[in-house]
Enzyme design. Structure first.
Site, short mmCIF file in Angstrom:
data_model
loop_
_atom_site.label_atom_id
_atom_site.label_comp_id
_atom_site.label_asym_id
_atom_site.label_seq_id
_atom_site.Cartn_x
_atom_site.Cartn_y
_atom_site.Cartn_z
N ARG A 187 0.81 -1.23 0.00
CA ARG A 187 0.00 0.00 0.00
C ARG A 187 0.83 1.27 0.00
NH1 ARG A 187 -2.94 -3.02 3.77
NH2 ARG A 187 -4.76 -4.00 2.80
N LYS B 169 3.93 11.55 -11.25
CA LYS B 169 3.12 10.63 -12.05
C LYS B 169 3.86 9.31 -12.18
CE LYS B 169 0.72 13.77 -15.23
NZ LYS B 169 0.61 14.09 -16.66
N GLU C 257 12.40 18.46 -24.50
CA GLU C 257 11.54 18.86 -23.37
C GLU C 257 12.08 20.14 -22.71
OE1 GLU C 257 8.67 17.48 -22.67
OE2 GLU C 257 8.77 15.45 -23.50
N LYS D 220 9.38 23.19 -14.64
CA LYS D 220 8.38 22.14 -14.51
C LYS D 220 7.78 22.18 -13.11
CE LYS D 220 6.71 17.57 -14.98
NZ LYS D 220 6.73 16.22 -15.46
N GLU E 66 -3.43 18.68 -13.08
CA GLU E 66 -3.58 19.01 -14.48
C GLU E 66 -4.94 19.54 -14.89
OE1 GLU E 66 -1.80 16.91 -18.46
OE2 GLU E 66 -1.63 15.91 -16.56
N ARG F 83 -0.81 23.32 -15.45
CA ARG F 83 0.00 22.16 -15.82
C ARG F 83 -0.22 21.77 -17.28
NH1 ARG F 83 1.40 16.94 -11.97
NH2 ARG F 83 2.74 15.89 -13.45
N ASN G 291 1.85 20.38 -21.84
CA ASN G 291 1.46 19.54 -22.98
C ASN G 291 1.76 20.21 -24.33
OD1 ASN G 291 0.43 17.37 -21.52
ND2 ASN G 291 -1.51 18.44 -21.18
N HIS H 40 2.58 18.26 -27.44
CA HIS H 40 2.30 16.86 -27.13
C HIS H 40 1.03 16.31 -27.78
CE1 HIS H 40 5.64 17.19 -24.45
NE2 HIS H 40 5.51 15.94 -24.03
N HIS I 253 2.25 13.21 -29.48
CA HIS I 253 1.79 11.85 -29.16
C HIS I 253 1.22 11.16 -30.39
CE1 HIS I 253 1.37 12.80 -24.60
NE2 HIS I 253 2.47 12.11 -24.84
N HIS J 224 10.24 9.83 -28.15
CA HIS J 224 9.25 10.77 -27.64
C HIS J 224 9.66 12.23 -27.91
CE1 HIS J 224 6.19 12.48 -25.09
NE2 HIS J 224 7.12 13.12 -24.40
N1 LIG Z 1 6.01 10.40 -15.16
C1 LIG Z 1 6.10 11.42 -15.98
O1 LIG Z 1 5.70 12.54 -15.64
C2 LIG Z 1 6.70 11.22 -17.32
C3 LIG Z 1 7.03 12.33 -18.10
C4 LIG Z 1 7.65 12.10 -19.33
C5 LIG Z 1 7.90 10.82 -19.77
N2 LIG Z 1 7.57 9.76 -18.99
C6 LIG Z 1 7.86 8.39 -19.42
O2 LIG Z 1 9.25 8.24 -19.58
C7 LIG Z 1 9.50 7.20 -20.50
C8 LIG Z 1 10.61 7.58 -21.43
O3 LIG Z 1 11.76 7.82 -20.65
P1 LIG Z 1 13.22 7.89 -21.27
O4 LIG Z 1 13.21 8.70 -22.50
O5 LIG Z 1 14.12 8.24 -20.16
O6 LIG Z 1 13.43 6.41 -21.81
P2 LIG Z 1 14.07 5.08 -21.18
O7 LIG Z 1 13.85 5.00 -19.73
O8 LIG Z 1 13.58 3.97 -22.01
O9 LIG Z 1 15.64 5.28 -21.46
C9 LIG Z 1 16.12 5.31 -22.77
C10 LIG Z 1 17.20 4.26 -23.00
O10 LIG Z 1 18.42 4.70 -22.44
C11 LIG Z 1 18.95 3.74 -21.53
N3 LIG Z 1 19.63 4.54 -20.50
C12 LIG Z 1 19.06 5.25 -19.51
N4 LIG Z 1 19.99 5.96 -18.86
C13 LIG Z 1 21.18 5.68 -19.43
C14 LIG Z 1 22.51 6.13 -19.21
N5 LIG Z 1 22.80 7.06 -18.30
N6 LIG Z 1 23.49 5.63 -19.98
C15 LIG Z 1 23.19 4.72 -20.97
N7 LIG Z 1 21.96 4.28 -21.25
C16 LIG Z 1 20.95 4.77 -20.49
C17 LIG Z 1 17.76 2.96 -21.08
O11 LIG Z 1 18.13 1.67 -20.64
C18 LIG Z 1 16.92 2.91 -22.35
O12 LIG Z 1 17.41 1.90 -23.19
C19 LIG Z 1 8.19 6.91 -21.20
O13 LIG Z 1 7.68 5.69 -20.73
C20 LIG Z 1 7.29 8.05 -20.76
O14 LIG Z 1 5.94 7.68 -20.69
C21 LIG Z 1 6.98 9.94 -17.78
ZN LIG Z 2 6.99 14.77 -23.11
#
Ligand SMILES: NC(=O)c1ccc[n+]([C@@H]2O[C@H](COP(=O)([O-])OP(=O)(O)OC[C@H]3O[C@@H](n4cnc5c(N)ncnc54)[C@H](O)[C@@H]3O)[C@@H](O)[C@H]2O)c1
Ligand SMILES: [Zn+2]
Length: 379
Positions: free
Chosen positions: A132, A154, A196, A238, A248, A252, A256, A259, A263, A275
């Site tokens: 929990r 999030k 971003e 942010k 949101e 907030r 977007n 986006h 998206h 992305h």
């Molecule tokens: N929670 C939120 O508010 C929020 C906001 C934006 C995006 N997201 C989410 O984030 C995700 C995308 O995140 P991302 O772009 O970080 O992708 P990711 O986590 O897939 O990382 C990208 C790649 O880089 C590798 N990697 C990470 N750090 C590394 C490092 N320092 N050195 C070498 N390799 C490394 C990872 O293993 C992966 O293969 C999506 O799922 C998206 O929905 C969430």
């Molecule tokens: Zn984004």
């Protein structure tokens, strides 16, 4: 040698929402990872630490973290899942939580999310639900995770029906962002994260945007001081939007920007575009949409494209992607309301939400006009 002697910047995050309030810090500093045990134990004291990571990041950085914790007498276990968005699923959530149960981890555990946004979202959701709710420390290792995903609370996993559809708001106890880990990040992921940061400048701070454009070479070469400056300002922006509006409904929404189209383009490309690449295209298109309906000052889209191209990001919808499919996809986005699609537009570079308008309903015809038959022109 880790440069732990350098200063650490602390950005306070304060959230006041109807059902939750939270206060924590995003710490940014070169070398932070190798001196993190004390900060972790202060922000989230626990009997044991469950480090959750993916199989790319774990071999690079988990041992630094574990050795650091061990040196301070803190016990940790590492739980690893395969890297990639396709593993941000309920199945992975189940596998990780089962492994934690099998390891006998109880309520006196804290989760450490070590990785990019995929790890942050998945580990955050594990923390939100395990027994929990456990405290979570976010240790982002991608630029996107440092300036975006790890701030705001999030957490989610994807389902066959769509991305991020099952999740929870769960604020971290602390975020530790060490830009030196970005040196191993693949270049295209770094540029994608920069999109971003450009967004943050575009919606709130034209000086930040101009600084990014001027500092692009230093940023791409991994200069620590430039990276710290980038991350600190982006997180502040942010945090400011999120603090004003945790769930949101107002400000907030500005986050977007880029986006709605982004998206859609990401989905229609079958996620071949990263992305941030899709968001770069989205910002260029949405700035043109804003200009077309008279919300955005003329010339904004051209300047934005120039900055994005300079960084090495795409600004046009790839010609092979169907415009109609993109339009259809914008209608299934969460931001579609009452038949018209809502766009978070900017009035000019550095400004969104003038006069309290955070979303603009835009007719498909306008979007069709901007998308055209191929790439938008660079007028
Ligand atoms: N929670 C939120 O508010 C929020 C906001 C934006 C995006 N997201 C989410 O984030 C995700 C995308 O995140 P991302 O772009 O970080 O992708 P990711 O986590 O897939 O990382 C990208 C790649 O880089 C590798 N990697 C990470 N750090 C590394 C490092 N320092 N050195 C070498 N390799 C490394 C990872 O293993 C992966 O293969 C999506 O799922 C998206 O929905 C969430
Ligand atoms: Zn984004």
């Amino acid at each position: 040698m880790p440069d732990t002697g350098r200063s650490v910047h602390a950005i306070p995050i304060t959230l006041e929402a109807a059902h939750s309030s939270a206060q924590y810090e995003v710490l940014v500093g070169a070398g932070l990872l190798s001196g993190c045990a004390e900060r972790l134990s202060r922000a989230c004291p626990a009997h044991r630490y469950a480090i959750i990571s993916d199989d790319r990041v774990q071999p690079l950085y988990a041992s630094v973290l574990r050795e650091n914790l061990a040196a301070d007498g803190m016990q940790s276990d590492v739980f690893t899942f395969p890297a990639g968005e396709e593993h941000k699923t309920r199945a992975t959530w189940a596998a990780v939580t089962d492994a934690m149960l099998a390891a006998g981890l109880g309520r006196d555990t804290a989760v450490v999310a070590l990785g990019g946004g995929v790890v942050g979202d998945l580990a955050g959701f594990v923390a939100a639900t395990y027994m929990r709710g456990l405290p979570v420390a976010q240790v982002p290792t991608t630029l996107l995770a440092m300036i975006d995903a790890s701030v705001g609370g999030k957490t989610a996993v994807d389902t066959p029906a769509g991305k991020n559809l099952v999740g929870a708001f769960h604020q971290p106890a602390v975020v530790l962002a060490d830009p030196t880990v970005l040196r191993t990040l693949p270049d295209e992921h770094f540029r994608s994260g920069l999109a971003e940061a450009v967004k943050h400048g575009a919606i709130a701070d034209s000086d930040h945007l101009a600084w990014i454009a001027a500092a692009t070479t230093s940023l791409l070469s991994g200069d620590s001081d430039a990276l710290v400056e980038l991350i600190v300002r982006s997180v502040q922006i942010k945090a400011d939007f999120v603090s004003r509006d945790e769930r949101e409904t107002g400000p907030r929404k500005a986050l977007n920007f880029g986006h709605t189209i982004g998206h859609a383009v990401e989905a229609v490309s079958g996620f071949r575009l990263l992305h941030g690449e899709a968001v770069a295209i989205g910002m260029a298109v949405e700035a043109s949409i804003g200009e077309a309906i008279g919300v955005t000052r003329h010339g904004t889209a051209a300047r934005l494209r120039e900055i994005l191209l300079h960084i090495g990001l795409p600004v046009a919808v790839p010609p092979e992607l169907s415009r109609e499919e993109i339009l259809r996809s914008t209608r299934t986005d969460k931001k579609a309301r009452a038949g018209r699609v809502e766009y978070a537009l900017i009035e000019e570079l550095g400004q969104a939400g003038a006069e309290g308008s955070w979303g603009y309903a835009v007719e498909d015809e306008v979007v069709r006009g901007v998308l055209g038959d191929g790439a938008p022109t660079s007028d």
